[in-house]
Write a protein that holds these residues in place. Structure first.
Motif, PDB file in Angstrom:
ATOM      1  N   LEU A 110      -8.712 -18.067 -51.482  1.00 43.34           N
ATOM      2  CA  LEU A 110      -8.898 -16.932 -52.375  1.00 43.34           C
ATOM      3  C   LEU A 110      -7.589 -16.235 -52.694  1.00 43.34           C
ATOM      4  N   THR A 112      -4.677 -17.445 -53.182  1.00 44.60           N
ATOM      5  CA  THR A 112      -3.837 -18.131 -54.167  1.00 44.60           C
ATOM      6  C   THR A 112      -4.093 -17.619 -55.575  1.00 44.60           C
ATOM      7  N   GLN A 113      -5.260 -17.016 -55.812  1.00 43.62           N
ATOM      8  CA  GLN A 113      -5.559 -16.492 -57.141  1.00 43.62           C
ATOM      9  C   GLN A 113      -4.838 -15.178 -57.418  1.00 43.62           C
ATOM     10  N   GLY A 117       0.726 -17.807 -62.216  1.00 39.48           N
ATOM     11  CA  GLY A 117       1.050 -19.223 -62.227  1.00 39.48           C
ATOM     12  C   GLY A 117       2.515 -19.525 -62.394  1.00 39.48           C
ATOM     13  N   PHE A 153      -4.127 -24.655 -59.427  1.00 42.37           N
ATOM     14  CA  PHE A 153      -4.740 -23.363 -59.718  1.00 42.37           C
ATOM     15  C   PHE A 153      -6.192 -23.451 -60.157  1.00 42.37           C
ATOM     16  N   SER A 154      -6.730 -24.641 -60.425  1.00 40.76           N
ATOM     17  CA  SER A 154      -8.159 -24.742 -60.716  1.00 40.76           C
ATOM     18  C   SER A 154      -8.974 -25.049 -59.462  1.00 40.76           C
ATOM     19  N   PRO A 156      -8.514 -24.089 -56.122  1.00 42.22           N
ATOM     20  CA  PRO A 156      -8.876 -22.952 -55.259  1.00 42.22           C
ATOM     21  C   PRO A 156     -10.036 -22.132 -55.802  1.00 42.22           C
ATOM     22  N   PHE A 157     -10.023 -21.835 -57.095  1.00 39.04           N
ATOM     23  CA  PHE A 157     -11.127 -21.076 -57.682  1.00 39.04           C
ATOM     24  C   PHE A 157     -12.427 -21.868 -57.622  1.00 39.04           C
ATOM     25  N   TRP A 160     -13.754 -21.696 -54.019  1.00 37.91           N
ATOM     26  CA  TRP A 160     -14.268 -20.360 -53.725  1.00 37.91           C
ATOM     27  C   TRP A 160     -15.599 -20.104 -54.419  1.00 37.91           C
ATOM     28  N   TYR A 206     -14.884 -24.480 -66.236  1.00 39.02           N
ATOM     29  CA  TYR A 206     -13.678 -23.686 -65.966  1.00 39.02           C
ATOM     30  C   TYR A 206     -12.451 -24.578 -65.818  1.00 39.02           C
ATOM     31  N   THR A 210      -9.325 -24.616 -68.482  1.00 38.89           N
ATOM     32  CA  THR A 210      -8.013 -24.253 -67.967  1.00 38.89           C
ATOM     33  C   THR A 210      -6.969 -25.316 -68.300  1.00 38.89           C
TER      34      THR A 210
END
Length: 279
Positions: A110, A112-113, A117, A153-154, A156-157, A160, A206, A210
Motif C-alpha cells: 500500500l 508504494t502508492q 511515479g 505501479f499497477s 501493488p494497487f 491491495w 485499471y 494505466t
C-alpha cells in the motif's frame, strides 16, 4: 417524500452544466478531426464549413500509427495479464493464510502508492542499463522492459484491491471446497475466482488503462521500434507544421479500445470497486 422543487432544479442545472463541460471537449475533438488542416489552423469556428474524413486516412501514413498501436496493445495486454495473475495469487495468500511478515507485506504494497511515479524513473533506467551491460538482456528500449515498468505501479494497487475483495468472499466457500476434496489451488480457481470476477475485471481494467495511456515512462524507456501510441502522437507535430486535425483524429482512434472496454465491462467495474469496501 418528494424532493423540494429547488433541489430538483438545482440538480438539473448542475447536471446540465456538468454534461456540457464533459461533452464540449469531445465535440471540439470530433469537429476538428473532420476539418481540413487549413480550417483547423485558422480561427476556430464552432460549426465547420466543410467536413472531410481525410484526416482519419492520413493518420496511418503521417506516422507509423499501426506499429504504435500494436506496441501499445502488446504492452498493455501483457502488463494486464501479468498484473492480474500475480495479484490473484498474492491477494489470495494474504487473504486466506497467516504467515510471518504478512502485515509488513500489506503495508509495503500500500505504501508504494504514496510515491509519485517519476521517483522510479531514474532508478529503473539505471537498473535496466546495468542489467543490459552485465547480462546482455536488453530491457531498456524493449517491450519487456516497459511491461516490467508498468507492473511496478499497477501490481501493488491490484494486490491491495483484490485483498479487500477476497476478504469479502466467505471463507465457508473455501472450506466446503476443501471438504469435497479440492486442493488449495483448485479451490481458488473453482470457487474463489468465479466469485471474485467483478474485482478481477476492475483490476484488469485499471492495469490496462494505466499502461495504455502512460506517457512519462514510455517516452524514456522506448525507441523508434517499441514506441507506444501515447508517445507516438507527438509525431504529428513537426518543425514546420502541426497536423491538428490528424492529432484529434488519432486521439479519438486511440481512445476507442479503452472507451469500448469500459462500456462493456462497466457493470463488473462498478461492482468490483465497491464490493470490497463493505464486509
Amino acid at each position: 417524500m418528494a424532493a423540494p422543487r429547488s433541489f430538483t432544479w438545482t440538480r438539473r442545472v448542475f447536471l446540465t452544466l456538468l454534461t456540457g463541460f464533459v461533452l464540449l471537449p469531445v465535440y471540439v475533438m470530433v469537429s476538428s478531426s473532420l476539418k481540413p488542416l487549413e480550417d483547423v489552423s485558422s480561427q476556430f469556428h464552432w460549426l465547420p464549413s466543410g467536413l472531410t474524413v481525410r484526416p482519419y486516412i492520413d493518420i496511418w501514413s503521417t506516422v507509423p500509427l499501426a506499429k504504435y498501436f500494436m506496441n501499445s496493445l502488446i504492452v498493455a495486454g501483457a502488463a494486464t495479464v501479468c498484473s492480474v495473475v500475480i495479484a490473484v495469487f498474492a491477494a489470495y495468500a494474504v487473504s486466506r493464510y497467516e504467515f510471518r511478515g504478512k502485515r509488513v507485506f500489506s503495508v509495503t504494497v500500500l505504501s508504494t502508492q504514496m510515491f509519485p511515479g517519476i521517483l522510479f524513473l531514474l532508478p529503473l533506467f539505471l537498473i535496466y542499463v546495468n542489467i543490459g551491460n552485465a547480462t546482455g538482456i536488453a530491457l531498456f528500449g524493449s517491450r519487456g522492459g516497459l511491461i516490467l515498468t508498468y507492473l511496478t505501479f499497477s501490481l501493488p494497487f491490484s494486490i491491495w484491491m483484490l485483498i479487500g475483495y477476497f476478504d469479502s468472499v466467505p471463507r465457508d466457500l473455501d472450506e466446503a471446497a476443501l471438504v469435497d476434496g479440492c486442493g488449495p489451488l483448485r479451490a481458488l480457481f473453482k470457487v474463489v475466482v468465479p466469485a471474485a470476477i467483478p474485482g478481477i475485471v476492475a483490476v484488469a481494467v485499471y492495469a490496462f488503462m494505466t499502461a495504455w495511456g502512460e506517457v512519462l515512462f514510455a517516452s524514456v524507456m522506448t525507441n523508434d521500434a517499441t514506441r507506444t501510441l501515447a508517445v507516438g502522437l507527438q509525431g504529428y507535430s513537426t518543425q514546420n507544421d502541426v497536423y491538428w486535425n490528424q492529432i484529434m483524429a488519432a486521439s479519438l482512434v486511440v481512445s476507442v479500445p479503452v472507451v469500448a472496454g469500459f462500456l462493456l465491462l462497466q457493470r463488473y467495474l462498478v461492482a468490483g470497486l465497491t464490493a470490497g469496501a463493505v464486509k
